[in-house]
Design a protein around this motif. Structure first.
Motif, short mmCIF file in Angstrom:
data_model
loop_
_atom_site.label_atom_id
_atom_site.label_comp_id
_atom_site.label_asym_id
_atom_site.label_seq_id
_atom_site.Cartn_x
_atom_site.Cartn_y
_atom_site.Cartn_z
N ALA A 26 67.90 -111.24 14.31
CA ALA A 26 68.66 -111.71 15.53
C ALA A 26 68.43 -111.06 16.08
CB ALA A 26 69.93 -112.07 15.34
N ALA A 27 68.95 -109.91 15.38
CA ALA A 27 68.28 -108.58 16.57
C ALA A 27 66.82 -107.97 16.96
CB ALA A 27 69.06 -106.77 16.22
N MET A 28 65.73 -108.31 15.49
CA MET A 28 64.80 -108.28 16.17
C MET A 28 63.93 -109.58 16.84
SD MET A 28 63.88 -107.46 12.30
CE MET A 28 61.71 -107.55 12.18
N ALA A 29 64.71 -110.62 17.11
CA ALA A 29 64.67 -111.24 17.75
C ALA A 29 64.98 -111.71 19.31
CB ALA A 29 64.83 -113.03 16.91
N SER A 30 66.16 -111.09 19.06
CA SER A 30 66.80 -110.49 21.05
C SER A 30 65.30 -109.76 21.11
CB SER A 30 68.04 -110.56 20.59
OG SER A 30 68.79 -110.98 20.11
N GLU A 31 65.63 -108.66 20.79
CA GLU A 31 64.40 -107.50 21.52
C GLU A 31 62.65 -108.19 21.86
OE1 GLU A 31 61.52 -104.42 22.09
OE2 GLU A 31 60.93 -106.16 20.53
N ARG A 32 62.19 -108.96 21.07
CA ARG A 32 61.35 -109.53 21.26
C ARG A 32 61.18 -110.46 22.18
NH1 ARG A 32 57.25 -107.01 21.69
NH2 ARG A 32 59.21 -105.93 22.18
N PHE A 33 62.65 -111.49 22.91
CA PHE A 33 62.85 -112.18 23.77
C PHE A 33 62.97 -111.07 25.02
CE2 PHE A 33 65.99 -114.03 26.38
CZ PHE A 33 64.88 -115.60 26.54
N LEU A 34 63.85 -110.34 24.93
CA LEU A 34 63.73 -109.45 26.52
C LEU A 34 62.08 -108.99 26.58
CD1 LEU A 34 67.28 -107.81 25.53
CD2 LEU A 34 66.58 -109.96 27.02
N GLY A 35 62.39 -108.40 25.60
CA GLY A 35 60.60 -107.44 25.75
C GLY A 35 59.26 -108.61 26.71
N ILE A 36 59.57 -110.04 26.36
CA ILE A 36 58.35 -110.84 26.53
C ILE A 36 59.07 -111.38 27.98
CG2 ILE A 36 57.45 -112.95 26.68
CD1 ILE A 36 57.76 -112.68 23.66
N THR A 37 60.35 -111.78 28.26
CA THR A 37 61.11 -112.14 29.48
C THR A 37 61.02 -111.27 30.74
OG1 THR A 37 63.11 -112.21 28.19
CG2 THR A 37 61.79 -114.48 27.82
N ARG A 38 61.48 -109.88 30.22
CA ARG A 38 62.22 -108.97 30.62
C ARG A 38 61.18 -107.45 31.07
NH1 ARG A 38 66.30 -111.98 30.26
NH2 ARG A 38 67.22 -113.32 32.48
N PRO A 39 59.45 -107.92 30.78
CA PRO A 39 59.49 -106.59 30.12
C PRO A 39 59.94 -104.96 31.12
CG PRO A 39 57.73 -108.17 31.07
CD PRO A 39 59.12 -108.80 31.39
N PHE A 40 60.23 -105.02 32.45
CA PHE A 40 60.30 -104.27 33.51
C PHE A 40 61.44 -104.12 33.59
CE2 PHE A 40 56.02 -105.74 34.80
CZ PHE A 40 55.47 -105.43 34.51
N SER A 41 62.32 -104.66 32.60
CA SER A 41 63.90 -104.07 33.05
C SER A 41 64.86 -103.43 31.81
CB SER A 41 64.68 -105.30 33.53
OG SER A 41 64.73 -106.41 31.72
N ARG A 42 63.81 -103.71 31.28
CA ARG A 42 64.06 -102.74 30.33
C ARG A 42 63.56 -100.96 30.03
NH1 ARG A 42 62.41 -104.34 24.59
NH2 ARG A 42 60.58 -103.31 25.01
N PRO A 43 64.90 -100.16 29.63
CA PRO A 43 64.42 -98.12 30.18
C PRO A 43 63.30 -97.97 28.99
CG PRO A 43 66.61 -98.66 29.64
CD PRO A 43 66.18 -99.93 29.66
N ALA A 44 61.90 -97.44 29.01
CA ALA A 44 61.39 -97.04 28.21
C ALA A 44 62.00 -95.72 27.31
CB ALA A 44 59.97 -97.05 28.51
N THR A 45 62.56 -94.85 28.23
CA THR A 45 63.19 -93.45 27.25
C THR A 45 64.41 -94.08 26.94
OG1 THR A 45 64.34 -93.12 28.90
CG2 THR A 45 62.28 -91.75 28.79
#
Length: 168
Positions: free
Chosen positions: A95-114
């Motif tokens: 579920a965590a992996m699916a959530s991470e991919r969902f956020l990565g696809i739908t909000r690619p620039f809203s996550r701090p990369a560092t």
């Protein structure tokens, strides 16, 4: 035959871990975060096979009676906790992996990369802590663990007792 299958599972997890470690070298931050979750999943599966298998394989070869070897039910309680823990972790990590991919696809620039790597390992740790907390509930009176057929393992008893119903 069961021991060979068990050993093959352990070996395949070790192979998967080595492949994942190689894949993480030079990967992007978002991919690295997903690979961290995957490493947590493979590591959890490996440990689950190792710990639960040690108990079940020993019982199978020695053919001990749980009540004679474990009159205080300590081993049974331990096995129940780890069965719940290692049963829930793959589901929660998935579920965590699916959530991470969902956020990565739908909000690619809203996550701090560092902070991606640290956040991923923190999430894996929270999943482990949550699964352990749920596994400990029967030891706190919500449900209980009993020896299951054919007598080689312990798990939750899902009966009509209010604690069993509440846990289920």
């Amino acid at each position: 035959e069961a021991v060979c299958i068990h050993l093959a599972g352990l070996a395949s997890n070790l192979l998967a871990l080595s492949v994942l470690m190689g894949a993480r070298q030079g990967s992007s931050q978002s991919r690295s975060s997903f690979l961290t979750f995957l490493c947590g999943l493979v590591l959890t599966d490996f440990m689950g096979l190792l710990v639960t298998g040690a108990i079940v394989v020993t019982q199978h070869f020695v053919l001990f009676e749980w009540q004679a070897v474990d009159p205080g039910c300590s081993l049974c309680h331990f096995m129940g906790v780890i069965m719940v823990f290692f049963g829930l972790c793959p589901l929660l990590l998935g579920a965590a992996m699916a959530s991470e991919r969902f956020l990565g696809i739908t909000r690619p620039f809203s996550r701090p990369a560092t902070a991606s790597q640290r956040r991923a390992w923190t999430t894996v740790g929270l999943v482990w802590a949550s699964a352990l907390a749920l596994g400990l509930l029967p030891l706190l009176g919500v449900g209980h663990y009993t020896v299951q057929y054919p007598g080689s393992w312990c798990f939750l008893t899902l009966g009509t007792d209010p604690g069993d119903v509440a846990f289920g």
